[in-house]
Design a protein around this motif. Structure first.
Motif, PDB file in Angstrom:
ATOM      1  N   ARG A 172       0.831  -1.199   0.000  1.00 10.76           N
ATOM      2  CA  ARG A 172       0.000   0.000   0.000  1.00 10.76           C
ATOM      3  C   ARG A 172       0.872   1.258   0.000  1.00 10.76           C
ATOM      4  O   ARG A 172       0.602   2.224  -0.733  1.00 10.76           O
ATOM      5  N   ALA A 173       1.930   1.224   0.784  1.00  7.88           N
ATOM      6  CA  ALA A 173       2.839   2.372   0.831  1.00  7.88           C
ATOM      7  C   ALA A 173       3.527   2.580  -0.510  1.00  7.88           C
ATOM      8  O   ALA A 173       3.687   3.723  -0.978  1.00  7.88           O
ATOM      9  N   ALA A 174       3.929   1.470  -1.141  1.00  7.00           N
ATOM     10  CA  ALA A 174       4.585   1.566  -2.447  1.00  7.00           C
ATOM     11  C   ALA A 174       3.628   2.118  -3.494  1.00  7.00           C
ATOM     12  O   ALA A 174       4.017   2.941  -4.338  1.00  7.00           O
ATOM     13  N   LYS A 175       2.362   1.685  -3.437  1.00  5.25           N
ATOM     14  CA  LYS A 175       1.358   2.172  -4.382  1.00  5.25           C
ATOM     15  C   LYS A 175       1.119   3.667  -4.191  1.00  5.25           C
ATOM     16  O   LYS A 175       1.048   4.427  -5.159  1.00  5.25           O
ATOM     17  N   GLU A 176       1.003   4.103  -2.938  1.00  6.41           N
ATOM     18  CA  GLU A 176       0.786   5.517  -2.660  1.00  6.41           C
ATOM     19  C   GLU A 176       1.973   6.353  -3.122  1.00  6.41           C
ATOM     20  O   GLU A 176       1.806   7.456  -3.656  1.00  6.41           O
ATOM     21  N   GLU A 177       3.184   5.817  -2.931  1.00  3.63           N
ATOM     22  CA  GLU A 177       4.386   6.527  -3.363  1.00  3.63           C
ATOM     23  C   GLU A 177       4.417   6.651  -4.885  1.00  3.63           C
ATOM     24  O   GLU A 177       4.772   7.710  -5.427  1.00  3.63           O
ATOM     25  N   ALA A 178       4.044   5.565  -5.583  1.00  3.90           N
ATOM     26  CA  ALA A 178       4.019   5.599  -7.048  1.00  3.90           C
ATOM     27  C   ALA A 178       2.972   6.583  -7.552  1.00  3.90           C
ATOM     28  O   ALA A 178       3.204   7.321  -8.519  1.00  3.90           O
ATOM     29  N   GLU A 179       1.801   6.608  -6.910  1.00  9.13           N
ATOM     30  CA  GLU A 179       0.750   7.536  -7.306  1.00  9.13           C
ATOM     31  C   GLU A 179       1.176   8.984  -7.087  1.00  9.13           C
ATOM     32  O   GLU A 179       0.883   9.863  -7.899  1.00  9.13           O
ATOM     33  N   GLU A 180       1.883   9.245  -5.975  1.00 13.41           N
ATOM     34  CA  GLU A 180       2.355  10.598  -5.712  1.00 13.41           C
ATOM     35  C   GLU A 180       3.413  11.016  -6.724  1.00 13.41           C
ATOM     36  O   GLU A 180       3.416  12.154  -7.213  1.00 13.41           O
ATOM     37  N   ALA A 181       4.316  10.074  -7.064  1.00 11.11           N
ATOM     38  CA  ALA A 181       5.334  10.370  -8.074  1.00 11.11           C
ATOM     39  C   ALA A 181       4.690  10.663  -9.421  1.00 11.11           C
ATOM     40  O   ALA A 181       5.112  11.569 -10.148  1.00 11.11           O
ATOM     41  N   SER A 182       3.640   9.879  -9.755  1.00 15.17           N
ATOM     42  CA  SER A 182       2.934  10.097 -11.016  1.00 15.17           C
ATOM     43  C   SER A 182       2.243  11.454 -11.010  1.00 15.17           C
ATOM     44  O   SER A 182       2.251  12.172 -12.016  1.00 15.17           O
ATOM     45  N   ARG A 183       1.653  11.830  -9.866  1.00 15.53           N
ATOM     46  CA  ARG A 183       0.975  13.120  -9.772  1.00 15.53           C
ATOM     47  C   ARG A 183       1.969  14.264  -9.937  1.00 15.53           C
ATOM     48  O   ARG A 183       1.701  15.242 -10.644  1.00 15.53           O
ATOM     49  N   LEU A 184       3.138  14.137  -9.289  1.00 15.85           N
ATOM     50  CA  LEU A 184       4.160  15.172  -9.391  1.00 15.85           C
ATOM     51  C   LEU A 184       4.686  15.286 -10.816  1.00 15.85           C
ATOM     52  O   LEU A 184       4.928  16.386 -11.318  1.00 15.85           O
ATOM     53  N   LYS A 185       4.852  14.126 -11.480  1.00  9.96           N
ATOM     54  CA  LYS A 185       5.330  14.149 -12.860  1.00  9.96           C
ATOM     55  C   LYS A 185       4.315  14.847 -13.759  1.00  9.96           C
ATOM     56  O   LYS A 185       4.685  15.635 -14.636  1.00  9.96           O
TER      57      LYS A 185
END
Length: 267
Positions: free
Chosen positions: A19-32
């Motif tokens: 779950r933490a990895a998914k949230e981190e990936a989603e945040e990275a995608s949002r920032l990108k």
């Protein structure tokens, strides 16, 4: 700790990690996405202004053959090249990050081909290259985000023109093969060693590279084509021989058979 409790604890730990990895990936995608949107504004706006001012300077020049007009033309050409490079990088970044959230809709590939050919024709004529179209009037539809088919067509045609010498010919054909829509872009250009074809779809790769390369461009065009076609559920094939030209074939899933559409790849 009993085995069952240990198993449950380990399972919860794994779930929390995922779950933490998914949230981190989603945040990275949002920032990108935010960075890309900001780049689109910060780079495209001044480049568009530069191109507009260059055109105005050229229009105001008293002598169309004088240095002012020539410099304005060079500014415009360089600005257009930068804008194309930026668009390529932006498209590739969005495709690789799967940020293209536009819904798929019916797209008439034949109509898109006629429109893009009209856009590209001036570029071909300026380079003394004949652009031939074999499209017809039939409707040949695929399902895709509205901008993806024109993007693929522009890249294929621009690439073919870039690598075709003056006096050569580029063909754009759209037809069907069974239930699929087939696009072919063929040229009489320089071609290349068939063994090098897989590398064409890698970003920043070109037929000529390094400081001594002969042709302008970023090497992003076919990388964008490959990823866009993949997202549309299609395939890309390249047939080429050094000194004999190149034919790129894109096959896209058709929405319905069209009896009066020309057939490609049959017989």
């Amino acid at each position: 700790m009993i085995p069952e409790a240990r198993d449950i604890t380990e399972l919860k730990r794994r779930e929390e990690t995922l779950r933490a990895a998914k949230e981190e990936a989603e945040e990275a995608s949002r920032l990108k996405s935010a960075v890309l949107a900001n780049m689109s504004h910060e780079l495209r706006t001044p480049l568009t202004s530069i191109l507009g001012f260059a055109e105005s300077i050229d229009d105001e020049a008293s002598d169309g053959a004088g240095p002012v007009s020539r410099f304005a033309s060079l500014i415009a050409k360089s600005g257009e090249r930068l804008l194309r490079t930026f668009d390529n990088i932006l498209n590739l970044s969005r495709l690789e990050a799967e940020q293209q959230n536009e819904p798929a809709e019916p797209v008439d590939v034949a109509a898109a081909a006629r429109s893009v050919a009209d856009e590209i024709r001036d570029q071909a004529e300026a380079d003394d290259i004949a652009l031939r179209t074999e499209v017809g009037s039939a409707t040949m539809r695929t399902r895709a985000p509205a901008d993806q088919v024109p993007i693929v067509l522009r890249h294929l045609l621009s690439n073919a023109i870039t690598y075709t010498e003056a006096g050569g010919t580029v063909w754009l054909r759209v037809g069907r093969a069974g239930g699929d829509v087939v696009v072919e872009v063929e040229d009489t250009g320089i071609g290349m060693d068939p063994e090098e074809v897989p590398a064409l779809f890698e970003p920043f790769r070109q037929a000529s590279e390094g400081f001594g390369r002969e042709y302008e461009g970023t090497g992003l065009g076919l990388a964008v084509v490959q990823r866009a076609v993949d997202r549309m559920g299609g395939t890309v094939d390249v047939a080429t021989e050094e000194g004999e030209g190149t034919c790129v074939t894109v096959v896209l899933p058709g929405m319905e058979p069209t009896n009066d559409a020309p057939s490609l790849g049959e017989g």
